[in-house]
Design a protein around this motif. Sequence first.
Motif, PDB file in Angstrom:
ATOM      1  N   LEU A 109       0.885  -0.749  -0.134  1.00  0.00           N
ATOM      2  CA  LEU A 109       0.230  -0.264  -0.081  1.00  0.00           C
ATOM      3  C   LEU A 109       1.028   1.327   0.489  1.00  0.00           C
ATOM      4  O   LEU A 109       2.038   1.177   0.605  1.00  0.00           O
ATOM      5  N   THR A 110       0.564   2.400  -0.706  1.00  0.00           N
ATOM      6  CA  THR A 110       0.871   3.818  -0.681  1.00  0.00           C
ATOM      7  C   THR A 110       0.309   4.489   0.030  1.00  0.00           C
ATOM      8  O   THR A 110      -1.065   4.941   0.293  1.00  0.00           O
ATOM      9  N   ALA A 111       1.456   5.682   0.891  1.00  0.00           N
ATOM     10  CA  ALA A 111       0.709   6.628   1.451  1.00  0.00           C
ATOM     11  C   ALA A 111       1.220   7.815   1.842  1.00  0.00           C
ATOM     12  O   ALA A 111       2.001   8.121   1.587  1.00  0.00           O
ATOM     13  N   ARG A 112       0.031   8.583   2.060  1.00  0.00           N
ATOM     14  CA  ARG A 112       1.134   9.668   1.560  1.00  0.00           C
ATOM     15  C   ARG A 112       1.749  10.439   2.788  1.00  0.00           C
ATOM     16  O   ARG A 112       3.518  10.845   2.846  1.00  0.00           O
ATOM     17  N   SER A 113       1.832   9.497   4.110  1.00  0.00           N
ATOM     18  CA  SER A 113       2.293  10.445   5.218  1.00  0.00           C
ATOM     19  C   SER A 113       2.420   8.252   6.082  1.00  0.00           C
ATOM     20  O   SER A 113       1.389   7.762   5.357  1.00  0.00           O
ATOM     21  N   ILE A 114       3.512   8.414   6.635  1.00  0.00           N
ATOM     22  CA  ILE A 114       3.316   7.016   7.317  1.00  0.00           C
ATOM     23  C   ILE A 114       3.782   6.873   9.039  1.00  0.00           C
ATOM     24  O   ILE A 114       4.702   8.057   9.153  1.00  0.00           O
ATOM     25  N   VAL A 115       3.185   6.663   9.517  1.00  0.00           N
ATOM     26  CA  VAL A 115       3.307   6.575  11.146  1.00  0.00           C
ATOM     27  C   VAL A 115       4.094   4.923  11.705  1.00  0.00           C
ATOM     28  O   VAL A 115       3.284   4.538  11.747  1.00  0.00           O
ATOM     29  N   ILE A 116       5.152   5.771  12.513  1.00  0.00           N
ATOM     30  CA  ILE A 116       5.757   4.041  12.883  1.00  0.00           C
ATOM     31  C   ILE A 116       5.504   3.862  14.580  1.00  0.00           C
ATOM     32  O   ILE A 116       5.975   4.981  15.307  1.00  0.00           O
ATOM     33  N   ALA A 117       5.101   2.808  15.311  1.00  0.00           N
ATOM     34  CA  ALA A 117       4.286   3.228  16.594  1.00  0.00           C
ATOM     35  C   ALA A 117       4.755   1.491  16.398  1.00  0.00           C
ATOM     36  O   ALA A 117       3.651   0.849  17.209  1.00  0.00           O
ATOM     37  N   SER A 163      15.160   8.567  15.665  1.00  0.00           N
ATOM     38  CA  SER A 163      15.485   9.982  15.045  1.00  0.00           C
ATOM     39  C   SER A 163      14.282  10.825  14.766  1.00  0.00           C
ATOM     40  O   SER A 163      13.973  10.323  13.617  1.00  0.00           O
ATOM     41  N   THR A 164      14.239  11.559  16.316  1.00  0.00           N
ATOM     42  CA  THR A 164      12.586  12.786  15.053  1.00  0.00           C
ATOM     43  C   THR A 164      13.098  14.044  15.278  1.00  0.00           C
ATOM     44  O   THR A 164      13.954  14.303  16.229  1.00  0.00           O
ATOM     45  N   ASN A 165      12.513  15.089  14.904  1.00  0.00           N
ATOM     46  CA  ASN A 165      12.469  16.372  15.176  1.00  0.00           C
ATOM     47  C   ASN A 165      11.412  16.459  16.107  1.00  0.00           C
ATOM     48  O   ASN A 165      10.564  15.514  16.781  1.00  0.00           O
ATOM     49  N   GLU A 166      11.190  17.516  16.431  1.00  0.00           N
ATOM     50  CA  GLU A 166      10.129  18.289  17.285  1.00  0.00           C
ATOM     51  C   GLU A 166       8.810  17.883  16.277  1.00  0.00           C
ATOM     52  O   GLU A 166       8.275  18.187  17.482  1.00  0.00           O
ATOM     53  N   TYR A 167       8.807  18.412  15.538  1.00  0.00           N
ATOM     54  CA  TYR A 167       7.267  17.639  14.339  1.00  0.00           C
ATOM     55  C   TYR A 167       7.350  15.759  15.019  1.00  0.00           C
ATOM     56  O   TYR A 167       6.210  15.870  14.238  1.00  0.00           O
ATOM     57  N   LEU A 168       7.947  15.184  15.466  1.00  0.00           N
ATOM     58  CA  LEU A 168       7.648  14.117  15.687  1.00  0.00           C
ATOM     59  C   LEU A 168       8.001  13.452  13.999  1.00  0.00           C
ATOM     60  O   LEU A 168       7.802  11.746  13.903  1.00  0.00           O
ATOM     61  N   GLN A 169       8.993  13.522  12.999  1.00  0.00           N
ATOM     62  CA  GLN A 169       9.130  13.451  11.280  1.00  0.00           C
ATOM     63  C   GLN A 169      10.671  12.781  12.731  1.00  0.00           C
ATOM     64  O   GLN A 169      11.698  13.203  12.286  1.00  0.00           O
ATOM     65  N   THR A 170      10.392  12.252  10.636  1.00  0.00           N
ATOM     66  CA  THR A 170      11.892  11.421  11.007  1.00  0.00           C
ATOM     67  C   THR A 170      13.180  12.343   9.781  1.00  0.00           C
ATOM     68  O   THR A 170      12.326  13.096   9.487  1.00  0.00           O
ATOM     69  N   VAL A 171      13.766  11.613   9.838  1.00  0.00           N
ATOM     70  CA  VAL A 171      14.618  12.304   8.570  1.00  0.00           C
ATOM     71  C   VAL A 171      13.926  12.687   7.032  1.00  0.00           C
ATOM     72  O   VAL A 171      14.311  13.143   6.147  1.00  0.00           O
ATOM     73  N   TYR A 172      12.661  11.928   6.828  1.00  0.00           N
ATOM     74  CA  TYR A 172      12.277  11.768   5.639  1.00  0.00           C
ATOM     75  C   TYR A 172      10.588  12.656   6.200  1.00  0.00           C
ATOM     76  O   TYR A 172       9.544  11.939   7.128  1.00  0.00           O
ATOM     77  N   PRO A 173      10.695  13.680   5.790  1.00  0.00           N
ATOM     78  CA  PRO A 173       8.972  14.427   6.575  1.00  0.00           C
ATOM     79  C   PRO A 173       8.272  13.870   6.594  1.00  0.00           C
ATOM     80  O   PRO A 173       7.383  14.237   7.642  1.00  0.00           O
ATOM     81  N   ASN A 174       7.702  12.985   5.730  1.00  0.00           N
ATOM     82  CA  ASN A 174       5.876  12.076   5.389  1.00  0.00           C
ATOM     83  C   ASN A 174       6.510  10.812   6.532  1.00  0.00           C
ATOM     84  O   ASN A 174       5.217  10.346   6.654  1.00  0.00           O
ATOM     85  N   ILE A 175       7.227  10.568   6.673  1.00  0.00           N
ATOM     86  CA  ILE A 175       7.161   9.063   8.330  1.00  0.00           C
ATOM     87  C   ILE A 175       7.359  10.227   9.273  1.00  0.00           C
ATOM     88  O   ILE A 175       8.227  10.386  10.005  1.00  0.00           O
TER      89      ILE A 175
END
Length: 716
Positions: free
Chosen positions: A366-374, A528-540
Motif C-alpha cells: 500500500l502507498t500513503a502520503r504519510s506513515i507513522v511508525i508506532a 531519531s525525530t525532530n520536534e514535529y516527530l518527523q524522521t529524516v523523511y518529512p512524511n514518515i
Amino acid sequence: MKKILIIAVIAILVALFFAFDGPKYLSFEGIKENLDTLQQWREESALLVGGVFFVAYVVATALSVPGAALLTLMSGALFGLGWGLVIASFASSIGATLAFLASRYILRDSIQQKFGSRLGVINKGMEKDGAFYLFALRLVPAFPFFLINLLMGLTPIKTITYYWVSQVGMVAGTAVYVNAGTQLAQLDSLAGILSFEIIISFVLLGIFPIIAKAIISNIQASRVYKKWDKPKKFDRNMIVIGAGAAGLVSSYIAAAVKAKVTLIENHKMGGDCLNYGCVPSKAIIKSARVAKQMRNAEQYGLKSVDPKFSFREVMARVHNVVKEIEPHDSVERYEGLGVDVKLGYGKIIDPWTVEITDKEGKKSRLTARSIVIAAGAAPLVPRIPGLEETGYLTSDTLWEKLADRDTPPEKLIVLGGGPIGCELTQSFARLGSNVTQIEMAPRLLLKEDEDVAELAMKSMDNDGVNILVDHKAVGAEVVDGKKYLIVEHKGETKRVEFDEIICALGRMPRLTGYGLEDLGIETNRTVSTNEYLQTVYPNIYAAGDIAGPYQFTHTASHQAWYAAVNGLFGQFKKFKADYRVIPWTTFTDPEIARVGLSEQEAKEQGIEYDVTKYGIDDLDRAIAESEAHGFVKVLTVPGKDKILGVTIVGEHSGELLAEFVFAMKWNLGLNKILSTIHTYPTWSESNKYAAGEWKRANAPKKVLEWVEKYHNWRLG
C-alpha cells in the motif's frame, strides 16, 4: 603572542568605533542625517565611495559591531538595488568569514579542549551536514548573523564551505534589505512611509522567514527523496504500523477527520499496555493488595486471616480483565470507526510504500502520503552467562507461563529496581513468593528522590522482600537440579537460588525489521525525530516507545496526536510535540506519582527552588482509612508560588497528581489551589494543605507584624 596581538587589534578597532561615535553614524537617524552628503559624494566619485563603503562594511561585519543591517539599507540607498546588492552581499560574506576565522583562531582550540565531550555530537553533525545547517541559518535574516559567525568558528566546518554557503545563503535576505533601503532613501516626509513600494519592502521583511523556512524544507526534502520515485497517486492518506497506544490513537484521529488510514498490527491489538503491561500488572497488583489487607485486617477492627487462594485463579482474573478491556482496542471497533485494519507485518519499502506480510506469508503493498511508525518496545534481557540455560521470564511472558500454576513461584528473583521491577516484586511477595530483588545501583527507583525511594524500600521490606542493591548479576547456573543466580557485591560473589527469575530491566524500542535501516532512518536507542516527530523523511513519523523520550502509554497517546495531525495537515500547519508537563506513576504501595522536576533533577540541572512538604500522616481521611503515610512534596520558584515539580507518595497518588498536572499545564500557582474548595474529608485535601504549607512559609512577616499592632490598637 599572535592571539594576544589579534585580540588587541580587535579591541583597539572596536574602541575606536565607539570613541568616534560609530553607533551614532550607524543608526537610522545618523544615516538619514548624512544621506544627502553621501549621495553627493557618490555622484562625484562613485568608485571611491563604493570602495570605502565596501571596506567599512567588511570591517564592521568582521568586528561584529552593531549596525550591519543598517549598512545593508544604506547600500540600497546609495547604490540602488543592483550594485547595492553586489556590494552588500560580498562585503557581508567576506566580513563574516573574517569574524569566523578570528573566532576559530582565538577560541576554538580552548573551547573544544574544555567541552570536547559535550560538543562531540555537534561536531559530528557539522562534519556531516554543516553546510546545510549554515545555509538554513543564513536564510533567516532575523537570526543574529554576528552570533553565527562566532559560533561557527568553534565548529569543524571548512572555511571555504563557510564562505560560499554564507555568500549564497545571505543573498535573498540581503536583497530584501537592500530593496527596503532603496525605498527608504526616497522618503522626504512621514507621508512617504505609506508608499506602495516601502510597504511591499516591509511586507517582504516580515514574510521572508516564512519563505525561507519553506525553502529549507524543500531543500531538505529534495536531498532525502532524490533516489526515490514518488507515486503519482496514493492508496491511503496515512499508514500506521503498530496497534499499541500510539498507533491506535494515530489511526483513530486520522479516521475521525475522514482520512483513509490503514492500521497494521503483527501480534495483538492494544499493544504492550493492554496485553502485557499496564492492564495485567494493575490487575495482579489489586489482588496482591487485597491479600495484604486480609493479613492486616486487625488495623480496621476486623479479624486478620491468611488468604486462601489458587494462584491459577488469580492469573485467570488477570486474563479476564484483559479480555474485558480488549473490545476497546479490537479490530471490530476500529473498523467501525473507519480504520482499515490489516493483521500482518508491516515493512517500509520506500518513503511512501509499506509491504504487508499476513499470517499466511502473503505479501501486499500500500502507498500513503504519510506513515507513522508506532512499533513499541520489548523487554530488555541482559546478557548474563547461563541465563538462557536456566530460563527466564519477562513482563511480556510471565502472564502466560505462570498462568497454569496453582501456587506462585516459591523462590522468585526479580532483576531490576525500576518501576516495573518494584511493582512485580511487591505483588508476588504479597501473594506468597519469597522474592529477592536485585539492583545494580545503590538503591531502588534511581530516578526518584532518596526520600521517595526510602519509603518504597521500607514498604517492600515490610512485605518480606529481600532487597539486594549494589549487586550485579554476573552469571546463572544449574547445580544438582537447582537454579542459581550468581551476583557480585563489593568484589565478592554469592549465589541466590531461584525457581523463576523475572527480567524487569526496562524496555528497548523495536527498531529492526521495519525497513528503517534500508531507508537510512537514524536510530540511536530510539528512532531519531525532530520536534514535529518527523524522521529524516518529512512524511514518515514516529510515536510512542519507539520515539522516546518517555515510555508511558499516556505519552504515546500524546505523541500520536502530533504525528497524526502533522502527517495529515503539516503542509498547512505543524505542531511541536509538547513535553513540558509529563506526569507518571509507579503503582507500588505506597504509590509514587510525579510531574515536573524532582529535587534530584533540580540539583543536577542547577535550578534554584524552594521545597514544601506536607505529611499525609496529618490528613484526616488518611487517618480514618489507616493509611496515614506518605507526603506531598512541591518544588516552587524561590519566593513565588509557580510550581516546578510535584512528587506525591501515598494512597491514590496517581489520582491526586492530576490537580497539579492541570495547574502546571495552565500556569496556575499554589495560591490558586489554596483558594479552591476541596471536599472534606477527601484525599484531595492533601493538595490544598500542601499549598497552605507553602503559604505559611511565604507569609509576609513584616506586614503581619503591623497587622498585629493594628489589631492590638483596635482593642483600645
